[in-house]
Design a protein around this motif. Structure first.
Motif, PDB file in Angstrom:
ATOM      1  N   LEU A  94       0.848  -1.196   0.000  1.00 30.16           N
ATOM      2  CA  LEU A  94       0.000   0.000   0.000  1.00 30.16           C
ATOM      3  C   LEU A  94       0.882   1.245   0.000  1.00 30.16           C
ATOM      4  O   LEU A  94       1.890   1.292   0.708  1.00 30.16           O
ATOM      5  N   ALA A  95       0.490   2.225  -0.782  1.00 33.29           N
ATOM      6  CA  ALA A  95       1.220   3.498  -0.781  1.00 33.29           C
ATOM      7  C   ALA A  95       0.241   4.639  -1.047  1.00 33.29           C
ATOM      8  O   ALA A  95      -0.620   4.532  -1.925  1.00 33.29           O
ATOM      9  N   ARG A  96       0.370   5.706  -0.266  1.00 26.79           N
ATOM     10  CA  ARG A  96      -0.427   6.904  -0.495  1.00 26.79           C
ATOM     11  C   ARG A  96       0.503   8.117  -0.388  1.00 26.79           C
ATOM     12  O   ARG A  96       1.125   8.349   0.651  1.00 26.79           O
ATOM     13  N   MET A  97       0.600   8.867  -1.489  1.00 24.11           N
ATOM     14  CA  MET A  97       1.391  10.091  -1.452  1.00 24.11           C
ATOM     15  C   MET A  97       0.500  11.252  -1.043  1.00 24.11           C
ATOM     16  O   MET A  97      -0.613  11.390  -1.535  1.00 24.11           O
ATOM     17  N   SER A  98       1.013  12.083  -0.164  1.00 22.53           N
ATOM     18  CA  SER A  98       0.417  13.405   0.034  1.00 22.53           C
ATOM     19  C   SER A  98       0.995  14.307  -1.059  1.00 22.53           C
ATOM     20  O   SER A  98       2.014  13.970  -1.675  1.00 22.53           O
ATOM     21  N   PRO A  99       0.379  15.466  -1.307  1.00 17.54           N
ATOM     22  CA  PRO A  99       1.004  16.393  -2.260  1.00 17.54           C
ATOM     23  C   PRO A  99       2.448  16.702  -1.867  1.00 17.54           C
ATOM     24  O   PRO A  99       3.336  16.753  -2.728  1.00 17.54           O
ATOM     25  N   GLY A 100       2.689  16.847  -0.575  1.00 16.87           N
ATOM     26  CA  GLY A 100       4.047  17.142  -0.131  1.00 16.87           C
ATOM     27  C   GLY A 100       5.009  16.001  -0.407  1.00 16.87           C
ATOM     28  O   GLY A 100       6.164  16.217  -0.822  1.00 16.87           O
ATOM     29  N   ALA A 101       4.544  14.786  -0.180  1.00 22.71           N
ATOM     30  CA  ALA A 101       5.404  13.630  -0.451  1.00 22.71           C
ATOM     31  C   ALA A 101       5.704  13.536  -1.942  1.00 22.71           C
ATOM     32  O   ALA A 101       6.836  13.252  -2.344  1.00 22.71           O
ATOM     33  N   LEU A 102       4.694  13.776  -2.758  1.00 26.71           N
ATOM     34  CA  LEU A 102       4.915  13.718  -4.203  1.00 26.71           C
ATOM     35  C   LEU A 102       5.927  14.778  -4.637  1.00 26.71           C
ATOM     36  O   LEU A 102       6.804  14.511  -5.470  1.00 26.71           O
ATOM     37  N   LEU A 129      -6.458   3.639  -6.856  1.00 23.86           N
ATOM     38  CA  LEU A 129      -7.789   4.015  -6.383  1.00 23.86           C
ATOM     39  C   LEU A 129      -7.870   5.543  -6.350  1.00 23.86           C
ATOM     40  O   LEU A 129      -7.254   6.180  -5.476  1.00 23.86           O
ATOM     41  N   CYS A 130      -8.601   6.121  -7.298  1.00 20.30           N
ATOM     42  CA  CYS A 130      -8.753   7.573  -7.373  1.00 20.30           C
ATOM     43  C   CYS A 130     -10.214   7.903  -7.119  1.00 20.30           C
ATOM     44  O   CYS A 130     -10.969   8.226  -8.053  1.00 20.30           O
ATOM     45  N   VAL A 131     -10.608   7.754  -5.872  1.00 19.45           N
ATOM     46  CA  VAL A 131     -11.997   8.016  -5.464  1.00 19.45           C
ATOM     47  C   VAL A 131     -11.963   8.814  -4.171  1.00 19.45           C
ATOM     48  O   VAL A 131     -10.889   8.973  -3.556  1.00 19.45           O
ATOM     49  N   ALA A 132     -13.132   9.297  -3.748  1.00 14.61           N
ATOM     50  CA  ALA A 132     -13.181  10.167  -2.565  1.00 14.61           C
ATOM     51  C   ALA A 132     -12.721   9.407  -1.315  1.00 14.61           C
ATOM     52  O   ALA A 132     -11.859   9.875  -0.578  1.00 14.61           O
ATOM     53  N   ASP A 133     -13.294   8.241  -1.103  1.00 13.55           N
ATOM     54  CA  ASP A 133     -12.943   7.483   0.109  1.00 13.55           C
ATOM     55  C   ASP A 133     -12.109   6.267  -0.279  1.00 13.55           C
ATOM     56  O   ASP A 133     -12.623   5.155  -0.426  1.00 13.55           O
ATOM     57  N   THR A 134     -10.820   6.506  -0.426  1.00 10.76           N
ATOM     58  CA  THR A 134      -9.947   5.413  -0.882  1.00 10.76           C
ATOM     59  C   THR A 134      -9.850   4.296   0.151  1.00 10.76           C
ATOM     60  O   THR A 134      -9.759   3.128  -0.202  1.00 10.76           O
ATOM     61  N   ASP A 135      -9.863   4.650   1.441  1.00  8.45           N
ATOM     62  CA  ASP A 135      -9.729   3.606   2.462  1.00  8.45           C
ATOM     63  C   ASP A 135     -10.926   2.660   2.442  1.00  8.45           C
ATOM     64  O   ASP A 135     -10.769   1.442   2.593  1.00  8.45           O
ATOM     65  N   ALA A 136     -12.118   3.230   2.266  1.00  9.44           N
ATOM     66  CA  ALA A 136     -13.317   2.382   2.227  1.00  9.44           C
ATOM     67  C   ALA A 136     -13.247   1.433   1.032  1.00  9.44           C
ATOM     68  O   ALA A 136     -13.567   0.243   1.150  1.00  9.44           O
ATOM     69  N   LEU A 137     -12.819   1.957  -0.112  1.00  7.10           N
ATOM     70  CA  LEU A 137     -12.730   1.092  -1.289  1.00  7.10           C
ATOM     71  C   LEU A 137     -11.607   0.070  -1.126  1.00  7.10           C
ATOM     72  O   LEU A 137     -11.780  -1.122  -1.425  1.00  7.10           O
ATOM     73  N   SER A 138     -10.477   0.516  -0.636  1.00  6.95           N
ATOM     74  CA  SER A 138      -9.341  -0.385  -0.446  1.00  6.95           C
ATOM     75  C   SER A 138      -9.705  -1.566   0.445  1.00  6.95           C
ATOM     76  O   SER A 138      -9.279  -2.705   0.209  1.00  6.95           O
ATOM     77  N   ALA A 139     -10.517  -1.290   1.463  1.00  9.23           N
ATOM     78  CA  ALA A 139     -10.886  -2.357   2.409  1.00  9.23           C
ATOM     79  C   ALA A 139     -11.700  -3.450   1.733  1.00  9.23           C
ATOM     80  O   ALA A 139     -11.784  -4.567   2.245  1.00  9.23           O
ATOM     81  N   LYS A 140     -12.303  -3.135   0.601  1.00 11.33           N
ATOM     82  CA  LYS A 140     -13.122  -4.138  -0.099  1.00 11.33           C
ATOM     83  C   LYS A 140     -12.306  -4.956  -1.108  1.00 11.33           C
ATOM     84  O   LYS A 140     -12.826  -5.867  -1.722  1.00 11.33           O
ATOM     85  N   LEU A 190      -3.012   4.666  -3.466  1.00 10.57           N
ATOM     86  CA  LEU A 190      -4.197   5.285  -2.876  1.00 10.57           C
ATOM     87  C   LEU A 190      -4.251   6.775  -3.162  1.00 10.57           C
ATOM     88  O   LEU A 190      -3.382   7.534  -2.717  1.00 10.57           O
ATOM     89  N   GLY A 191      -5.281   7.192  -3.885  1.00  5.84           N
ATOM     90  CA  GLY A 191      -5.519   8.622  -4.067  1.00  5.84           C
ATOM     91  C   GLY A 191      -4.830   9.185  -5.288  1.00  5.84           C
ATOM     92  O   GLY A 191      -3.856   8.631  -5.812  1.00  5.84           O
ATOM     93  N   LYS A 192      -5.309  10.322  -5.708  1.00  4.91           N
ATOM     94  CA  LYS A 192      -4.876  10.839  -7.009  1.00  4.91           C
ATOM     95  C   LYS A 192      -3.467  11.402  -7.006  1.00  4.91           C
ATOM     96  O   LYS A 192      -2.907  11.665  -8.071  1.00  4.91           O
ATOM     97  N   TRP A 193      -2.865  11.576  -5.832  1.00  4.58           N
ATOM     98  CA  TRP A 193      -1.484  12.046  -5.780  1.00  4.58           C
ATOM     99  C   TRP A 193      -0.486  10.893  -5.825  1.00  4.58           C
ATOM    100  O   TRP A 193       0.709  11.091  -5.603  1.00  4.58           O
TER     101      TRP A 193
END
Lengths: 436, 436
Positions: free
Chosen positions: A393-401, B331-342, B351-354
């Motif tokens: 699992l990986a999630r970048m914040s804007p700052g991390a990116l 996963l580029c959606v509003a609630d990435t954690d909820a989707l990821s859990a599924k 996770l997320g658009k960044w």
């Protein structure tokens, strides 16, 4: 006669090297036959499986009778004597207690750049356990394969076991029930592996196949590897005992024979710092072989592939042990912990003279499915991990990116992967717009 | 044109099932050629490897020049621009920091019967990393394979990389140096795999081989599996993006193209709850394809194997994703954690658009060697665990043996393994003598 080696002999190194590379098994080349069986099962499904079962196992099945019914399992289980049922249950409980501790942890953390990183483990959805028929149809193997799968959380767990002429081992069915197996199919050979990997009209495909089998089963597992996961390809069993003179030679002798009796290709080795003790053990083996039920198997195994190796000290013993990388290793010496700490390649270690290897085959708790043929150099016994997989699992914040994106872009360009770089650049440009 | 599917269409299920089973790669059957190469390397060692290298890579080597010298590596590394060196170093540091956390714990405990149980992990002694030559000679892959091996504690770490016509990518050598590789051999193909598995006069054999390669390399890895450990057999890359309408279509387009550009057999899929957004992304892909450097690769990949799937909701998206079991999942959606859990079956989740997937290819930290072709159902990306193996430990006290030995004896008898039972019985009898 087993080989007698002594590290003090001038020709030891060449003799030991030859011993290490002795081929114990002539695996027949059944790959073409197996390829044809797999292709046929993929094409014709149940019809192929039932025809092959009739041909190889002399058993006429229909899609409706591929699996044992609950009533059939009930009836077979009822035939198991109470002592054996209790022993199986005690074994299952101990195996479960050990394997529960293997469940790995998920992880998640935020790094200094603000990236959230981690992983999580999830079970495979369906697993198939191959159980051999005939002499090697061991209920203990059912427990050792099925319980880790259940502990991992596998939802659908099926067993295939050939029943030549319709003969089934009731203990296998009882072990499957105790371990929580969902369905038991009375099929075997490459056709069972093909059915598990690709599915038929009646048998849903699985994601992972484990369990030992003959050359056909091994070749089929190798062929379906990639389509499904498989465990290791098991070879003949092995034991190495490192024992000093402060042991009963007869105990060590039966320990050596407990692997030799599996298979004429099995291998039993004693390493001892005391040549006279080694001689005493060899004599005790011969004595036991006079009456052992499976002497026709254990005798050739011991004489063809057994060895007694005399060493100068236990450091030498540890070094030789690592070159052998034994499946089973018994340490019967005064300071087992000190010796164990020097060992690096072994499937399972049994510490001290009160721990015969056979305890580990049944009720110790650790798995008895272990790497053979020196593969303990790079692989492990069966475990809960074999029925799990890890998603990172990986999630970048804007700052991390902003902090690490430029390096990704640079490397993407250096690898001529423009779109990789553009996917980072598009976002970095947005960040720059927003902050300017 | 990519496929446009919609779960609301009546023929969706049949079209999706067909899509899932579309064969993207015609793996040529090179098994016979590979078997001959392996046999020749086993027989003739260096002579075979140098001859094959001359034939396939048009490069004349001697045993002395099979490996790059330190001076050669120095010279090549000096050619790498500073920005690329810094990017590699930043990537290496982040990959190391992630993988260090994967080191598993040893365990030891005493159970209620007095048995001491546990396990310990040890590294494989030697590992070989295969790095392809030519276009796919990626320094990032060197980091992703070598760093977990070093973190695991592998002592000897070698790389093989073919250098056709003597051409080498200096970044590959720099990555090897940064990652702590001991030796880099300029050989490739099945002959490199054979040399790593069996050794030659010059190249010591390794215990584990990892890394991607062409059909010859894949077939060779499959053949040496068992003699050494191997990682997975990697197929063409894949990405699945689940995105709602609250995304920039161009960002999603370049993300899809970042896998499509790898290989004409790569696959890029978008799942979205918004059909119009899906259309917009498809248009953005076409626009990017007009100018993309690797459009001759990415275009066919997208048109032949790409897909845009419209779903009713994100629950449907998660269910389809698990059937695809993608290598990379964004996963580029509003609630990435909820989707990821599924989600249950995926190699890596971004996770997320960044978090464009390309971050994970280089500098995110998690490994970019991931399961392809739906094998995320049963396998995981490369990790430190691939370079470790576990030895199980068991020590019975006399009391523990008395408590559980009888069950082992019972089960041994039920399996007709007399010596197994005798090895327990001999000790139980002694205990009985001592206490009577």
């Amino acid at each position: 006669m087993p080989q007698f080696l002594n590290t003090a002999d001038t020709d030891f190194e060449s003799r030991f090297a030859a011993f290490l590379t002795t081929k114990r098994e002539d695996a027949p080349d059944v790959d073409a036959a197996v390829a044809a069986i797999i292709a046929d099962v993929r094409k014709r499904g149940d019809a192929s499986v039932t025809e092959l079962t009739e041909r190889f196992d002399r058993l006429a099945l229909t899609p409706d009778t591929l699996a044992f019914s609950e009533a059939e399992i009930d009836a077979e289980c009822a035939r198991v004597p109470e002592a054996e049922r209790r022993a199986l249950e005690q074994a299952a409980e101990r195996i479960r207690a050990y394997h529960v501790r293997q469940m790995p942890e998920d992880a998640q953390w935020t790094d200094p750049e603000g990236a959230v990183l981690g992983w999580r483990w999830t079970p495979v959805a369906a697993a198939g356990l191959y159980v051999p028929g005939g002499l090697a149809s061991y209920p203990s193997s059912v427990l050792m394969n099925a319980i880790p799968a259940r502990v991992a959380g596998v939802e659908r767990l099926v067993v295939t076991v050939p029943t030549p002429d319709g003969v089934v081992n009731p203990l296998v069915l009882l072990a499957a029930r105790i371990a929580g197996v969902d369905t038991v199919y009375r099929i075997g050979g490459a056709q069972a592996i093909a059915a598990l990997a690709y599915g038929t009209q009646t048998i849903a495909p699985v994601d992972k196949i484990t369990g030992p089998g003959n050359a056909y089963v091994a070749a089929a597992k190798r062929r379906v590897f990639g389509k499904v996961g498989i465990d290791m390809i098991a070879g003949p069993s092995e034991i190495l005992v490192i024992a000093d003179a402060d042991n009963d030679p007869d105990w060590i002798a039966v320990d050596l024979l407990s692997q030799a009796e599996h298979d004429e290709s099995a291998q039993s080795i004693l390493i001892t710092p005391d040549a006279a003790f080694g001689q005493a053990v060899a004599e005790a083996v011969e004595k036991r072989l006079e009456t052992l039920e499976r002497r026709a198997i254990a005798g050739p195994s011991w004489r063809d592939f057994g060895a007694v190796i005399t060493v100068r000290d236990l450091d030498e013993a540890a070094a030789l042990s690592d070159r052998i990388a034994p499946e089973h290793l018994e340490l019967c010496v005064a300071d087992t912990d000190a010796l164990s700490a020097k060992i690096r390649h072994a499937g399972a270690i049994f510490l001290g003279k009160w721990t015969p290897e056979a305890i580990g085959d049944y009720v110790g708790g650790p798995n008895h499915v272990l790497p053979t043929a020196r593969s303990a150099r790079f692989s492990s016994g069966l475990s809960v991990l074999d029925f799990l997989k890890r998603t990172t699992l990986a999630r970048m914040s804007p700052g991390a990116l902003a902090a690490i994106g430029p390096a990704a872009e640079t490397l993407a360009k250096s690898e001529s992967l423009e779109a990789h770089g553009l996917s980072v650049r598009a976002r970095l440009d947005r960040l720059n717009e927003e902050t300017s």
